[in-house]
Design a protein around this motif. Sequence first.
Motif, short mmCIF file in Angstrom:
data_model
loop_
_atom_site.label_atom_id
_atom_site.label_comp_id
_atom_site.label_asym_id
_atom_site.label_seq_id
_atom_site.Cartn_x
_atom_site.Cartn_y
_atom_site.Cartn_z
N MET A 11 0.83 -1.21 0.00
CA MET A 11 0.00 0.00 0.00
C MET A 11 0.86 1.25 0.00
SD MET A 11 -3.14 -0.91 -0.19
CE MET A 11 -3.91 0.66 0.20
N ASN A 12 1.93 1.25 0.79
CA ASN A 12 2.84 2.40 0.82
C ASN A 12 3.46 2.65 -0.56
OD1 ASN A 12 2.37 2.80 3.53
ND2 ASN A 12 4.23 1.76 4.21
N ALA A 13 3.81 1.56 -1.24
CA ALA A 13 4.42 1.68 -2.57
C ALA A 13 3.45 2.29 -3.57
CB ALA A 13 4.89 0.31 -3.05
N PHE A 14 2.19 1.91 -3.51
CA PHE A 14 1.20 2.48 -4.43
C PHE A 14 0.87 3.93 -4.07
CE2 PHE A 14 0.57 -1.76 -6.03
CZ PHE A 14 0.15 -1.56 -7.34
N HIS A 15 0.87 4.25 -2.79
CA HIS A 15 0.62 5.64 -2.37
C HIS A 15 1.78 6.56 -2.72
CE1 HIS A 15 -3.25 5.47 -0.42
NE2 HIS A 15 -2.90 4.42 0.30
N ALA A 16 2.97 6.00 -3.00
CA ALA A 16 4.14 6.82 -3.32
C ALA A 16 4.02 7.48 -4.70
CB ALA A 16 5.40 5.97 -3.27
N ASP A 17 3.05 7.09 -5.50
CA ASP A 17 2.84 7.65 -6.84
C ASP A 17 4.10 7.54 -7.68
OD1 ASP A 17 1.33 8.84 -8.87
OD2 ASP A 17 1.99 10.86 -8.33
#
Length: 256
Positions: A11-17
């Motif tokens: 999730m953090n990786a996807f939120h990093a844009d």
Amino acid sequence: MKETIATIPLMNAFHADDECPFCYLEREAEQHAISFILGSAYMEDDIRAKTDATGFCRHHFKMMYDYGNRLGNALILSTHLKKLNQELDDELAHFTPGKSSFIKRMKHTDVSSGNAPKTPLGAWIAAKTTDCYVCDHFHQIYGRYLDTFFDLYKKNEEFRALFEKSRGFCLPHFGDLIEAAEDKLTDDEKKEFYPKAFSMIQDNLDRLQKEVSWFVEKNDYRNKDKDWGTSADSIQRGMQKCAGGYPADEVFKAKL
């Protein structure tokens, strides 16, 4: 969505844009591994046994050198080289030349990466120059990230929306995702997933092609007063999209 230890990194990786969430995860994993082995772990017998046996690839040897801790690097190398020399002595002692022929001698030497080694010595060297403790660290968790991706994609609407709004993936990780989908999705799920994934990679590669093209045009004096838009950092992002990684990253060093 309730996040867990398994889903938080993804999730953090996807939120990093980012241009590729899996590149983001890979960078975190390799930096963690470098910090770990050059922190205090190189003094632990079980870790040294692993690094002695596996060694490191060219890329991660460079990262280790740049990271600092020359003594730690020297200690890791000293025992790794000792084991390497022992194994090499054994390989050379048992080396037996293969049969040659006039036709083979007349052919041009083909050193393509896909060619299998012709000798046990060549196979040993190929393994020793490609095996890597840091690469293995990521590969051990990469499969779980792919599994978690498809688990969330199938069960969580919030994650699916996050995926569909993302910038997609670099080409190498996109390939891994498609290969994993073959086993993780049902036939009906594939009919929905593949068109979305294909459209995503096409749209984002086209976006980057236009950004890089505008970077080129912006360097024309006739466009000097026009806005750079999103093209200013398009070179490094385009390289990442094509091959993965972060070509513009600062050197990763130990925090003093």
